[in-house]
Design a protein around this motif. Structure first.
Motif, mmCIF file in Angstrom:
data_model
loop_
_atom_site.group_PDB
_atom_site.id
_atom_site.type_symbol
_atom_site.label_atom_id
_atom_site.label_comp_id
_atom_site.label_asym_id
_atom_site.label_seq_id
_atom_site.Cartn_x
_atom_site.Cartn_y
_atom_site.Cartn_z
ATOM 1 N N VAL A 28 0.868 -1.178 0.000
ATOM 2 C CA VAL A 28 0.000 0.000 0.000
ATOM 3 C C VAL A 28 0.905 1.228 0.000
ATOM 4 O O VAL A 28 1.807 1.340 0.836
ATOM 5 C CB VAL A 28 -0.936 0.003 1.218
ATOM 6 N N VAL A 29 0.646 2.099 -0.951
ATOM 7 C CA VAL A 29 1.448 3.308 -1.061
ATOM 8 C C VAL A 29 0.514 4.504 -0.888
ATOM 9 O O VAL A 29 -0.593 4.503 -1.419
ATOM 10 C CB VAL A 29 2.147 3.359 -2.438
ATOM 11 N N GLN A 30 0.962 5.494 -0.117
ATOM 12 C CA GLN A 30 0.133 6.681 0.157
ATOM 13 C C GLN A 30 -1.059 6.374 1.037
ATOM 14 O O GLN A 30 -2.100 7.025 0.928
ATOM 15 C CB GLN A 30 -0.389 7.342 -1.142
ATOM 16 N N GLY A 31 -0.889 5.387 1.894
ATOM 17 C CA GLY A 31 -1.836 5.274 2.995
ATOM 18 C C GLY A 31 -1.463 6.315 4.044
ATOM 19 O O GLY A 31 -0.545 7.109 3.837
ATOM 20 N N SER A 32 -2.161 6.287 5.183
ATOM 21 C CA SER A 32 -1.871 7.280 6.229
ATOM 22 C C SER A 32 -0.398 7.245 6.619
ATOM 23 O O SER A 32 0.197 8.289 6.895
ATOM 24 C CB SER A 32 -2.757 7.019 7.452
ATOM 25 N N ASN A 33 0.196 6.047 6.657
ATOM 26 C CA ASN A 33 1.603 5.948 7.043
ATOM 27 C C ASN A 33 2.567 6.496 5.996
ATOM 28 O O ASN A 33 3.751 6.641 6.267
ATOM 29 C CB ASN A 33 1.960 4.489 7.355
ATOM 30 N N GLY A 34 2.057 6.767 4.808
ATOM 31 C CA GLY A 34 2.904 7.331 3.755
ATOM 32 C C GLY A 34 2.998 8.853 3.820
ATOM 33 O O GLY A 34 3.597 9.466 2.946
ATOM 34 N N GLU A 35 2.414 9.433 4.863
ATOM 35 C CA GLU A 35 2.417 10.900 5.029
ATOM 36 C C GLU A 35 1.867 11.599 3.785
ATOM 37 O O GLU A 35 2.307 12.691 3.421
ATOM 38 C CB GLU A 35 3.831 11.424 5.360
ATOM 39 N N PHE A 36 0.878 10.982 3.149
ATOM 40 C CA PHE A 36 0.368 11.557 1.897
ATOM 41 C C PHE A 36 -0.143 12.997 2.031
ATOM 42 O O PHE A 36 -0.011 13.777 1.093
ATOM 43 C CB PHE A 36 -0.691 10.644 1.253
#
Lengths: 306, 306, 306, 306
Positions: free
Chosen positions: C52-60
């Motif tokens: 998963v990319v750009q979830g909440s953990n990705g600091e999107f």
């Protein structure tokens, strides 16, 4: 025997399913002991581990102290001898809780279910709650089960307090009604050496609770679908998880209906449908409106229970 | 006389400042009636409109019914004849509230302050609460003051319920402890024709409450800074808003300290500092830690009150 | 192939474990694509279903649109061909979300993970959210996964909206981060005919989610304990519930530490310990204090992971 | 001049009433600059202190960066020269907020209104928020106004952070939308030496805010009842509290209707009624249902405004 503190230090086993028994009232809001015994006879045929009396579903805040004890006493006499009786004895003050716990033991309770005091929730720190429960457990002749029910109390008994309290020889477990399985898992993990038992406080997350290590449940829904809740227990305990899942799914909506959605008035109305005596609640709880009643029924029919 | 239902239909006037009296306990947690009377004598010199007994600060959930009545009875005798006595008579059930209200009237209360029942807050709809209060007001020989305190009850008495209840001839006002002045303004606006009186439930927003149309306040802080709270009242009533603002600002931190921040233990500790008897709370409320005590003191010293 | 809408109407299978990849930054807060690829190489050895990319953990929310797409593009190239790439494409407006979803598809996303818009949460009714997601799904060339994360959005996507949306041919599932297994069970139950897949949004309730019928998880903890999270998946899928329970219990505290307790700064610090590049967050997120770092470490060491 | 940092160290005076201007859209959801200028012309006749652009009512989360700047630029040109223009420049990241603030200054903003970042609210500690705002204020050529709006952000900027930030020479005040006058009073009290100005964020508690020491208000309602809100200001500033109270009371329901109750769709619908261009919102915000529209209208008619 059940409910007695064991000689060799093991805590009493409270595993299993319990209905939190409702308190039947007459049309004039008197406790109807005849109907209570009638309900107990019917509930007695379900393979429950025991009965919870004076839980939130027992409308205990609406009963006098004398009524609270009389109801427990009558149920003790009416219920099968081999079942456990867990009696709610929580009050706001520590002293009153101690006294009510003693009285509950005298009228035959095997263990006391003690809800968190909550009116002064802003000051109910871990330290305060640890002190409260320790005092009650120290002075109680019967084992104590902690009772965490944030929907009613607006308060979560902190995990660190639960872990500390689990070390008390007379505190045997907790009823967790919040439905947070991460929290339940953590409590089970951190109390592993304490012989501490977690009971799910609702049928909606019973399967998940078993999966994470709970040993039973105190489920409002068991007042009407007792056999089904016990069947769910059996499926979980025997590792039939697929069947368990199907059954669990069908119980969620009925469970929400008799708890969060329509409360005790919903539960009592459903009891009327299932051959128990439900009857009215004491005020300020009100009967369901016809519209609510219809929605309640739909939650049962759409899942094949009515 | 004060507190009697008026012949010609006007509601009794409850305007003014009231301290919600604390209940003093001995070291062994007995009610200390001597200290209670001693406190009352000192409080009697402050120009209060009256006293609130068995409000949240009175630790009423920790008292037996007999203690609740005895405390009110003693205060009735100890207090000046020309002051009003508002007695908290709220219980969870409607029936118990009715009975407690009757008893409070018998021991000398001029009006009853009735907190919202809250354990089953999920079912405490407008309809349920209107029914509850109507029943209590119908059967009460003394006027009823509604009591909304969401920090303790987790429940806001809906504005529409307040508006409906304001039309009852025996419901004279509301104690609003939530601090939402928009809500207070709306209640005042929508009950204009009902002779309905709003009292602020805390000193932190007392000036703003007067500005929006409230007629007084029931303020924990008045137990220690009674003269100052009454001075704030006077400044507001005489339109000296600039001085009022300065005084109000200096009262906010001390007020928060003895309410939300440190609760009744904080209030009682402060009473000890100000020449009253504070003493211990009943368990599960605990004494302040030395660190908390220091912060409490700072909230008074930094505003020039100690 | 993975991520393509199937001809015969079955929805793409997204079952499995995914780490929500973090975005590495240099000391001057630039995206560090080198470190990103380095992390991907190491993550690529774990038997994940995808990333998963750009979830909440990705600091999107801290990335520009161009950065969001560039990060996804780089990961697409760096990651193994047989894995799924789920890209977060949620924005506050429907139009921006549609456009970002299209762009994400163009840079190689197999599916789009669409968080609930939330700034105007007071107006985000079921109807509004159904309209939003329907529009996005209608116009998206790749399947849509709903994303419910109340801790960040202050909003719960209503169950009835989820059920309605599950009928859309291009909406294949939901990431549920709230941890309410009763809700998850109900969603699974009511979408049975829709080929709709539920992914747990956190490792803390992964076992319980599998038990209730979820098909996988998107777990921050998988960024550091990926093999263990995948092992937990395997134990659940093969019915080894007792071993699963033991493992699940040991993952709860580490999981809470890198999510609710210490957030992305905690996760990135832990990545540094486990041989990944964590590095700093963009402001306003701050590095952990030494005291926090120590507590974070304890949550891993006390469970035997460090 | 207004909005310029003063030579001798006094902070720019922002006292007064501001409407938070809405962004008009065409039927195809393009920004309608013609309607915007038309609205501004009409608003320009009201004795406002200035205009807030890109506040929550401006739907800023739905605009691109370019649109945000273009809207501010157009308003700068359309509005009277002697009024202040406060432009919302808050973004989730500190860096983006710095850049947007610079850009807002370039297109003519007199001051920047900076909402608290909130997606990672669990980590938005006092320290993080102080760091964020200090960085923005350090680098901004125009004064900064803090913006606290918990209904949208789920976050309260802690009072201690406000007090610390009030000491920054380029931070001149705060827009407080939470409605907690105790908090507002405390902020005013603790920033007395800092020339720090508090603006009420809503017309519902405007009188109470003035009473407690606020210097103005940014009020959605001023978009439709601008003259009345300005009249309320005048009554408060000239000490006509009784008339102020009557007017304030009549504004509460209309205010709630165009804010919490029906949001921006309600505000825009009302604008249509009052001779402004309201028009549609961008999705996912939806138009009011006929039933909602009727209730909205009643909130105005029942108070004599329609």
């Amino acid at each position: 025997l059940a409910g007695r503190a064991p000689a060799e230090g093991r805590k009493v086993d409270i595993a299993g399913i319990y209905p939190p028994v409702t308190t039947p009232f007459t049309a004039t809001a008197e406790v109807d002991y005849g109907k209570l015994e009638q309900n107990l006879r019917k509930l007695g045929t379900v393979p429950f581990r025991g009965f919870v009396v004076q839980g939130s579903n027992g409308e205990f805040p609406f009963l006098t102290s004398i009524e609270r004890l009389e109801v427990v006493s009558r149920i003790r006499q009416a219920m099968p001898k081999d079942k456990l009786l867990l009696a709610g004895s929580g009050c706001e003050s520590t002293q009153a809780t101690v006294e009510m716990t003693l009285s509950m033991a005298q009228v035959g309770a095997d263990a006391a279910l003690v809800v968190t005091p909550c009116y002064y929730r802003g000051r109910m720190t871990s330290a305060a709650l640890i002190h409260h429960y320790t005092k009650v457990a120290d002075l109680s002749p019967i084992p104590i089960v902690l009772y965490n029910v944030p929907a009613n109390t607006g308060l979560d008994l902190p995990v660190d307090a639960v872990v500390t309290l689990s070390q008390h020889p007379n505190i045997v477990g907790i009823k967790e009604s919040g439905g947070d399985v991460t929290r339940m898992g953590l409590i089970i993990h951190k109390t592993k050496k304490q012989d501490f038992q977690v009971l799910a406080g609702s049928a909606g997350f019973l399967l998940a609770s078993y999966a994470i290590g709970a040993v039973g449940g105190i489920c409002a829904l068991a007042n009407v679908l007792g056999a089904q809740v016990c069947q769910l227990e059996r499926l979980c305990l025997t590792g039939q998880w697929e069947d368990a899942q199907v059954l669990q799914h069908r119980l969620i909506e009925p469970n929400t209906a008799v708890t969060r959605r329509f409360g005790i008035p919903g539960l009592k109305k459903t009891m009327d449908w299932f051959g128990y005596y439900g009857g009215p609640c004491r005020a300020p709880l009100r009967d369901l409106s016809p519209d609510e009643e219809e929605k309640l029924r739909l939650d049962f029919t759409s899942n094949g229970w009515l």
